[in-house]
Scaffold this active site. Structure first.
Site, short mmCIF file in Angstrom:
data_model
loop_
_atom_site.label_atom_id
_atom_site.label_comp_id
_atom_site.label_asym_id
_atom_site.label_seq_id
_atom_site.Cartn_x
_atom_site.Cartn_y
_atom_site.Cartn_z
N CYS A 6 37.24 41.53 46.93
CA CYS A 6 38.17 42.63 47.24
C CYS A 6 37.58 43.98 46.82
O CYS A 6 37.72 44.97 47.53
CB CYS A 6 39.49 42.48 46.50
N ASP A 7 36.96 44.03 45.65
CA ASP A 7 36.67 45.34 45.05
C ASP A 7 35.19 45.68 44.91
O ASP A 7 34.86 46.80 44.49
CB ASP A 7 37.32 45.39 43.65
N CYS A 39 38.70 40.35 41.26
CA CYS A 39 38.38 39.89 42.62
C CYS A 39 37.19 40.65 43.19
O CYS A 39 37.36 41.76 43.73
CB CYS A 39 39.61 40.05 43.51
#
Ligand code: NAP
Length: 317
Positions: free
Chosen positions: A138-139, A135
């Protein structure tokens, strides 16, 4: 053993399922959540979640899901950590078999989620959350000034590569063919970005590093040669699979196995979040391959719960 007839059973316990449970519990519908032995969905496999609103400092994925669960439980949702074995949506009340018990229910919310496709390399699995991610939104932030690769040749790979360029110094897209599944426009954007390079006809065959990712081994599928590439992060964008095996033949699925949304009703009696079977609603990644975010799944869970509540009320009129 046969159970009483319930108002609603929610299958799945990620952000979609537990948000639906919260709303249905607060509407006094006494929902039963069949959460799965591995409850909580994909966030249980992540570390820090920084894009879920309301947590300015971020929150660990499992901690966030525990809060979802506690909040639904506080209003009386019954949550069982068992797996659904089979469903029968062909007669009413609907029947759901889980843990050798048959549950009867007037309505259902399918929120069984999806799972990321991985390469299934032993070191990849060991290093998830330590440089291996599925992701980018997200990261990506954790890869500021680092070198990363992204595996895949579809729109997700292009989109995630572009996201990663906001932080990483370089992003290599590793794709197993020389033709791309990605749309022309997305491929064009990736090609135009100076930070992005392409490694084609290539497969990642191993991930290197003890406590964090330090590199990958990449095999050229044309000549069989394997080379090592030092990198700090590997992102997977090779698709995901909806968890819909138990629903085959019971509700409409698309060609990739995602639950299809099918309109039900007319005028004021029109319901949203509906499937091919009236009374069976859907929420979250089990039908949404586009956004795939915890916050959108939670939003779908809320919508499905409100629609199911409205539908149940209409049945008793
Ligand atoms: P996808 O289109 O199915 O692409 C998956 C990619 O992963 C393919 O290039 C495939 O290679 C590769 N792949 C699959 N298994 C692999 C393996 N074991 N090893 C190496 N490579 C592997 O999936 P997606 O990119 O997630 O997109 C899903 C859908 O969402 C699409 O309809 C897409 O258009 C849409 N989407 C749209 C946007 C946007 O418009 N902004 C953004 C994201 C997603 P092959 O090509 O060789 O099969």
């Amino acid at each position: 053993m046969v159970d009483k007839i319930r108002n609603i059973i929610i299958i799945g316990s990620g952000p979609a399922g537990l948000t639906a449970a919260l709303y249905n519990a607060r509407a006094n519908l006494n929902p039963l959540v069949i959460a799965g032995v591995k409850w909580g969905g994909q966030l249980m496999l992540t570390t820090n979640v920084e894009n879920y609103p309301g947590f300015p400092q971020g929150i660990l994925g499992p901690d966030l899901m525990q809060k979802f669960r506690d909040q639904a439980g506080r209003f009386g949702a019954e949550i069982l950590n068992v797996d659904v074995v089979s469903v029968n949506f062909k007669s009413r009340p609907f029947k759901i078999v889980a843990d050798s018990k048959s549950y009867s229910t007037k309505s259902v919310i399918v929120a069984a989620g999806a799972e990321t496709n991985w390469l299934n390399l032993p070191n990849e699995q060991r290093l998830i959350g330590k440089g291996v991610s599925s992701c980018a939104p997200c990261d990506a932030f954790f890869f500021k000034d680092k070198k990363v690769i992204i595996v895949g040749g579809g729109d997700s790979a292009m989109e995630e590569a572009l996201t990663l360029t906001k932080f990483a110094t370089s992003v290599a897209i590793v794709h197993r063919r020389d033709e791309f599944r990605a749309s022309k426009i997305m491929l064009g954007r990736a090609r135009a970005n100076k930070k992005i390079s392409f490694i084609i006809n290539s497969q990642v065959v191993d991930v290197l590093g003890r406590d964090k990712v330090e590199g990958v081994k990449i095999k050229n599928v044309k000549d069989g040669k394997v080379k090592e590439l030092p990198i700090d992060g590997m992102f997977l964008a090779i698709g995901q699979s909806p968890l819909t095996n138990i629903f085959k033949g019971q509700i409409g699925l698309d060609e990739r196995g995602y639950v299809k949304r099918v309109p039900q009703g007319d005028g004021p009696g029109k319901f949203q979040m509906t499937t091919s079977v009236e009374g069976v609603f859907v929420a979250g990644d089990v039908h949404d391959y586009h956004y795939r975010q915890a916050v959108t799944a939670a939003g779908y869970g809320c919508s499905a719960a409100l629609e199911a509540e409205k539908w149940l009320e209409a049945q008793s009129d």
